[in-house]
Design an enzyme around this catalytic site. Sequence first.
Site, short mmCIF file in Angstrom:
data_model
loop_
_atom_site.label_atom_id
_atom_site.label_comp_id
_atom_site.label_asym_id
_atom_site.label_seq_id
_atom_site.Cartn_x
_atom_site.Cartn_y
_atom_site.Cartn_z
N LYS A 119 19.83 33.93 47.95
CA LYS A 119 21.28 34.18 47.85
C LYS A 119 21.98 33.98 49.20
O LYS A 119 23.09 33.44 49.27
CB LYS A 119 21.53 35.60 47.35
CG LYS A 119 21.18 35.76 45.89
CD LYS A 119 21.60 37.10 45.35
CE LYS A 119 21.27 37.20 43.87
NZ LYS A 119 21.37 38.55 43.34
N THR A 136 31.42 53.18 45.48
CA THR A 136 31.92 54.41 44.86
C THR A 136 30.78 55.42 44.85
O THR A 136 29.76 55.19 44.21
CB THR A 136 32.39 54.13 43.43
OG1 THR A 136 33.38 53.11 43.51
CG2 THR A 136 33.00 55.36 42.79
N CYS A 149 32.65 49.30 36.58
CA CYS A 149 33.24 50.49 37.22
C CYS A 149 33.58 51.61 36.25
O CYS A 149 33.06 52.72 36.41
CB CYS A 149 34.49 50.09 37.99
SG CYS A 149 34.08 49.12 39.44
N LEU A 186 39.92 46.92 43.96
CA LEU A 186 40.13 45.58 43.42
C LEU A 186 39.60 45.44 42.01
O LEU A 186 38.65 46.12 41.61
CB LEU A 186 39.51 44.52 44.33
CG LEU A 186 37.99 44.50 44.56
CD1 LEU A 186 37.28 43.80 43.43
CD2 LEU A 186 37.71 43.78 45.86
N ARG A 187 40.26 44.58 41.23
CA ARG A 187 39.80 44.28 39.87
C ARG A 187 39.17 42.90 39.87
O ARG A 187 39.65 42.01 40.58
CB ARG A 187 41.01 44.24 38.89
CG ARG A 187 41.58 45.59 38.59
CD ARG A 187 42.97 45.44 38.00
NE ARG A 187 43.85 44.78 38.95
CZ ARG A 187 45.09 44.36 38.66
NH1 ARG A 187 45.57 44.50 37.46
NH2 ARG A 187 45.82 43.78 39.59
N LYS A 239 35.80 41.20 30.39
CA LYS A 239 37.24 40.92 30.34
C LYS A 239 37.44 39.47 30.76
O LYS A 239 36.49 38.83 31.23
CB LYS A 239 38.02 41.89 31.24
CG LYS A 239 37.73 41.74 32.72
CD LYS A 239 38.70 42.57 33.52
CE LYS A 239 38.70 42.12 34.97
NZ LYS A 239 39.65 42.84 35.78
#
Length: 429
Positions: A35, A122, A261, A154-155, A318
């Site tokens: 990565k 978080t 989240c 952030l989304r 989404k």
Amino acid sequence: MTITIVGHGYVGLVTACVFADFGNQVNVIGHTQEKINRLNSGDPIIYEPGLKELLQKNLSAKRINFTLDFEKPISESDIVFITVGTPPKINGEADLSAVITVAHEIAKSLKKGFTVVSCKSTVPLGTNKKIEEIINKNKSAGTEFAVASCPEFLREGTALKDTLLPDRIIIGSESDKAKEVLINLHKPIGGKRVITNLASAELIKYASNSILATKISFANLISFYCEKTGGDVETVLDGVGLDHRTGRNFLFPGLGYGGSCFPKDVKALLAIGNNLGVDTSLLKAVEEINKQAKENMIEKIIKFSPGKNIAVWGLSFKPDTDDIREAPALYIINLLIKKGFGIKAFDPVAMENVKKSFKGNINFVNDQYEAVKDSDALFIATEWNEFKQIDLNKVKSLLKSPVIFDGRNIYEPITMKELGFKYYSVGRI
Ligand code: UDX
């Protein structure tokens, strides 16, 4: 400033690219060579609009680099952000093992001078204190540091915009010096500032995600009422949302919240509440309704589908992301397969991720129309833009029967009726 970011997921990579773009020197630490090589060659690994271009621009300017090494980048940094994952354990609590390992690595690598260690992952209340204790215990003499919580809002899909133009920046620390460093770092970024202590900053993140999840579950709850009474949930919520105290944001019913989240953070706040002896019945109801939203759609499909071959549009949790974590589509597909349904699916970007991790048998196809061809019915699971103004007459001619289950309310029931579809959406008759 020189910044190190540990972790290159959505939060880590976006934060790294944005701060590099402001002219800072940014090191990003990962733990897989493959990565790291991809990131250093300009491949962001994840799909996020605009991110590839920003990454490549800052790689060319030599302001960002990716490495497996902790020591050199951290020894040179003014700020170290921790952005590693905190997935839920079986009991709902956040798994902090990655955060703790990173805290040990930071302790070993701190330079002489002052470094801010700021957790953007978080984390449950008190974790920043734990990070502080670990670093204090393991750091070499003469090094100075302070911890700060700087949660990220952030989304996915709009991550760059959210990072550059957030509603607010939260900075929580017991150290004025750390607060000052972070206030300076965030100067080019918009939004209001809330400068507070560690515990409040940690709680702001959980409370923010949980109130949004609560709004979504509330919208879904109202959709259940509408289905029993003949109300139209979109009109009801338009009416509710026009009250500026409530607003319409996050009042869209559908298949419930998914992603990396909301499900995790509601679970974690529940677990924290249980440990603290706080009444968590509201959060339990939020989770229960979220599950019910998916179960209702499964019931509709089982009851009203004229056959067992279903086309599915959308697999990501989404639109505008290839992230399939906690995707309602996959929960529903899994149950349908168990009930003997055959699934033909299309998603504009998430199919590769589903192929890698989904256990059941899905027939993946290359476009929307191929999915509906000879299927008994169509189920819309994710509201990608390309589905919104599709040629519905063509869809009708390709389907074996004109039946659509719309989990995201993207069409008008009246139009669908006029076109001759049997159309089952959420909270609308
Ligand atoms: C969320 C928070 O918005 C963000 O502030 C935080 O940093 C991370 O978690 P994200 O998970 O990327 O961001 O997506 P978001 O757009 O918030 O949607 C989360 C889920 O809720 C999705 O499954 C979405 O479909 C669902 N949702 C959202 C609804 O069902 N109805 C809505 O009205 C809004």
